[in-house]
Design a protein around this motif. Structure first.
Motif, PDB file in Angstrom:
ATOM      1  N   ASP A  96       0.828  -1.210   0.000  1.00  0.00           N
ATOM      2  CA  ASP A  96       0.000   0.000   0.000  1.00  0.00           C
ATOM      3  C   ASP A  96       0.861   1.258   0.000  1.00  0.00           C
ATOM      4  O   ASP A  96       0.553   2.232  -0.689  1.00  0.00           O
ATOM      5  N   LYS A 100       0.606   3.688  -3.304  1.00  0.00           N
ATOM      6  CA  LYS A 100      -0.021   4.976  -2.983  1.00  0.00           C
ATOM      7  C   LYS A 100       0.722   6.133  -3.648  1.00  0.00           C
ATOM      8  O   LYS A 100       0.118   7.124  -4.030  1.00  0.00           O
ATOM      9  N   ASP A 101       2.034   5.989  -3.782  1.00  0.00           N
ATOM     10  CA  ASP A 101       2.849   7.064  -4.350  1.00  0.00           C
ATOM     11  C   ASP A 101       3.937   6.457  -5.233  1.00  0.00           C
ATOM     12  O   ASP A 101       5.066   6.222  -4.785  1.00  0.00           O
TER      13      ASP A 101
END
Length: 189
Positions: A96, A100-101
């Protein structure tokens, strides 16, 4: 005691760093433009050198920032339950964090910027994170370094697949628990 001038300087550095992340996310890491970055923080490009001696120093600050965010994410991941449950949570937490980035993932784990190498101070954060990870593995009963390498290769492979083949989706994320189970079976947990 920190002076007003020192506080303002640190605040400006943080503004530049935040803008650098924004530019990198919009244009890509390797296309970070000092002119665009300076414009976003309301200064001229040469003024950036008052805060960062080079473009590589900005990348270095971004690397250190990302490593600290990763350390914070790991620290927040619960470690109760069976080893298998802990491994599952750790896998999901890492996955995650990465998806996420994607730009942060590339900077921290992929070495995609030509000729950029983190400074010893920034790289020390990465080494500390790896040391904490090795200790986490030992605490779960995993002492074979090959098993540690297998874990990192397995997870970064899934992240890479997700980011490359279905950004924003969950095709590869859905495989995490099954892959952790296979891994735990393989190493005897």
């Amino acid at each position: 005691m920190e002076t007003v001038r020192e506080r303002r300087r640190l605040q400006t550095r943080e503004e530049i760093l935040a803008a650098a992340w924004t530019v990198a996310r919009e244009d890509g890491l390797a296309r970070l433009s000092l002119r665009d970055l300076a414009r976003r923080v309301g200064m001229r490009a040469p003024s950036l050198y008052s805060y960062f001696p080079s473009k590589e120093a900005i990348y270095d600050a971004m690397f250190a920032h990302g490593q600290q965010e990763f350390a914070d994410q790991v620290a927040e991941t619960p470690r109760m339950g069976s080893s298998r449950e802990v491994f599952r949570r750790a896998a999901h937490s890492f996955f995650d964090f990465c998806v996420k980035d994607p730009v942060r993932y590339l900077l921290l784990f992929q070495r995609t910027i030509p000729d950029f190498e983190p400074s010893p101070e920034s790289y020390r954060l990465a080494e500390e994170n790896l040391g904490k990870f090795a200790q986490f593995m030992k605490d779960c009963g995993v002492t074979d370094t090959r098993a540690v390498d297998m874990w990192t290769a397995m997870l970064t492979g899934l992240v890479s697949q997700q980011l490359s083949n279905e950004p924003g989706g969950d095709r590869w994320a859905r495989l995490l628990d099954e892959l952790v189970d296979l891994y735990c079976d393989h190493i005897g947990l």
